[in-house]
Structure formats: structure tokens, C-alpha cells
Scaffold this motif. Sequence first.
Motif, PDB file in Angstrom:
ATOM      1  N   PRO A  59       5.271   7.885   2.274  1.00  0.00           N
ATOM      2  CA  PRO A  59       5.442   8.512   0.968  1.00  0.00           C
ATOM      3  C   PRO A  59       6.231   9.810   1.116  1.00  0.00           C
ATOM      4  O   PRO A  59       6.290  10.395   2.198  1.00  0.00           O
ATOM      5  CB  PRO A  59       4.017   8.803   0.493  1.00  0.00           C
ATOM      6  CG  PRO A  59       3.096   8.352   1.556  1.00  0.00           C
ATOM      7  CD  PRO A  59       3.895   7.872   2.716  1.00  0.00           C
ATOM      8  N   TRP A  61      10.113   0.109  -0.222  1.00  0.00           N
ATOM      9  CA  TRP A  61       9.305  -1.084  -0.504  1.00  0.00           C
ATOM     10  C   TRP A  61      10.131  -2.346  -0.260  1.00  0.00           C
ATOM     11  O   TRP A  61       9.640  -3.308   0.329  1.00  0.00           O
ATOM     12  CB  TRP A  61       8.821  -1.095  -1.936  1.00  0.00           C
ATOM     13  CG  TRP A  61       7.834  -0.060  -2.323  1.00  0.00           C
ATOM     14  CD1 TRP A  61       7.141   0.795  -1.507  1.00  0.00           C
ATOM     15  CD2 TRP A  61       7.413   0.246  -3.652  1.00  0.00           C
ATOM     16  NE1 TRP A  61       6.324   1.601  -2.242  1.00  0.00           N
ATOM     17  CE2 TRP A  61       6.465   1.285  -3.568  1.00  0.00           C
ATOM     18  CE3 TRP A  61       7.740  -0.253  -4.895  1.00  0.00           C
ATOM     19  CZ2 TRP A  61       5.846   1.823  -4.677  1.00  0.00           C
ATOM     20  CZ3 TRP A  61       7.116   0.287  -6.015  1.00  0.00           C
ATOM     21  CH2 TRP A  61       6.185   1.313  -5.899  1.00  0.00           C
ATOM     22  N   GLY A 116       0.822  -1.203   0.000  1.00  0.00           N
ATOM     23  CA  GLY A 116       0.000   0.000   0.000  1.00  0.00           C
ATOM     24  C   GLY A 116       0.852   1.248   0.000  1.00  0.00           C
ATOM     25  O   GLY A 116       2.075   1.188   0.003  1.00  0.00           O
ATOM     26  N   THR A 117       0.195   2.386   0.012  1.00  0.00           N
ATOM     27  CA  THR A 117       0.926   3.652  -0.043  1.00  0.00           C
ATOM     28  C   THR A 117       1.657   3.966   1.252  1.00  0.00           C
ATOM     29  O   THR A 117       2.634   4.704   1.230  1.00  0.00           O
ATOM     30  CB  THR A 117      -0.025   4.821  -0.375  1.00  0.00           C
ATOM     31  OG1 THR A 117      -1.071   4.850   0.587  1.00  0.00           O
ATOM     32  CG2 THR A 117      -0.588   4.694  -1.768  1.00  0.00           C
ATOM     33  N   GLN A 118       1.207   3.418   2.380  1.00  0.00           N
ATOM     34  CA  GLN A 118       1.845   3.727   3.654  1.00  0.00           C
ATOM     35  C   GLN A 118       2.390   2.518   4.402  1.00  0.00           C
ATOM     36  O   GLN A 118       3.025   2.673   5.437  1.00  0.00           O
ATOM     37  CB  GLN A 118       0.883   4.509   4.535  1.00  0.00           C
ATOM     38  CG  GLN A 118       0.528   5.845   3.915  1.00  0.00           C
ATOM     39  CD  GLN A 118      -0.366   6.680   4.818  1.00  0.00           C
ATOM     40  OE1 GLN A 118      -0.767   6.267   5.889  1.00  0.00           O
ATOM     41  NE2 GLN A 118      -0.675   7.873   4.359  1.00  0.00           N
ATOM     42  N   ALA A 156       2.597  13.016  -4.386  1.00  0.00           N
ATOM     43  CA  ALA A 156       3.217  11.996  -3.534  1.00  0.00           C
ATOM     44  C   ALA A 156       4.043  11.047  -4.388  1.00  0.00           C
ATOM     45  O   ALA A 156       3.666  10.718  -5.511  1.00  0.00           O
ATOM     46  CB  ALA A 156       2.149  11.217  -2.779  1.00  0.00           C
ATOM     47  N   GLU A 157       5.168  10.632  -3.845  1.00  0.00           N
ATOM     48  CA  GLU A 157       6.037   9.673  -4.517  1.00  0.00           C
ATOM     49  C   GLU A 157       6.374   8.547  -3.554  1.00  0.00           C
ATOM     50  O   GLU A 157       6.347   8.728  -2.340  1.00  0.00           O
ATOM     51  CB  GLU A 157       7.340  10.346  -4.973  1.00  0.00           C
ATOM     52  CG  GLU A 157       7.157  11.395  -6.036  1.00  0.00           C
ATOM     53  CD  GLU A 157       8.472  12.048  -6.450  1.00  0.00           C
ATOM     54  OE1 GLU A 157       9.516  11.783  -5.805  1.00  0.00           O
ATOM     55  OE2 GLU A 157       8.443  12.824  -7.418  1.00  0.00           O
ATOM     56  N   GLN A 158       6.688   7.396  -4.115  1.00  0.00           N
ATOM     57  CA  GLN A 158       7.114   6.250  -3.327  1.00  0.00           C
ATOM     58  C   GLN A 158       8.594   5.997  -3.581  1.00  0.00           C
ATOM     59  O   GLN A 158       9.080   6.173  -4.699  1.00  0.00           O
ATOM     60  CB  GLN A 158       6.312   5.004  -3.737  1.00  0.00           C
ATOM     61  CG  GLN A 158       4.828   5.133  -3.525  1.00  0.00           C
ATOM     62  CD  GLN A 158       4.461   5.093  -2.059  1.00  0.00           C
ATOM     63  OE1 GLN A 158       4.906   4.225  -1.326  1.00  0.00           O
ATOM     64  NE2 GLN A 158       3.651   6.026  -1.627  1.00  0.00           N
TER      65      GLN A 158
END
Length: 95
Positions: free
Chosen positions: A34, A49, A9-11, A42-44
Motif C-alpha cells: 500500500p 493489483w 488483500g491489502t498487502q 493508506a491507498e492501493q
Amino acid sequence: MYVIGIDLGTQSLKGLLVDSTGKIIAEASCAHDPVYPNPAWAEQVVADWIHSFKSVVHQLLAGSGVSVSGYVYYNADYYWQCEEMQEMFREAADE
């Protein structure tokens, strides 16, 4: 046979280890934040990861007593066996 399911997920990255009957053997998660370089943008960070993946796999295996041997990586979009993914599992199991 055991299966590890991963939800990126994003967080956070969450994982489940289940046995062949679907019984949950272990659960784990690892948060990653993020990056917000601009307002509403927003970037990852891929390295986050990878860290989260290794941490979750390690937690799942360490808490369950299940050893890593003969595994295949499967994703809804990809199906592949490769040295890089195998190395990530080995590293996660050894941490």
C-alpha cells in the motif's frame, strides 16, 4: 473443469487452482505494498493489483500444466464475461 479462486488483500493477492473435486492443484501469491501518503492513510494502486493478478494466474497455470480455454470470470459481487478479463488471462498464461 478447474476453478481459480482469487483473494485480493491489502498487502498481497493470493490464488488457488482447484479441480472439480475441490482438490488444490496449485497455490500462488504476489505481494503488493500500500501507499501511505499521509499518517493513518493508506491507498492501493490499481496497477499493482493487475500486476499481482497476472503474476498469480501465470504461476498457477505454469506450475499445474492446466491450459486456458473457455473460462468465465466470477466474483461474489459481479458475474461477467468480457474481452478485457479474457485478455488478462491470455497475457498471464503467456508470460
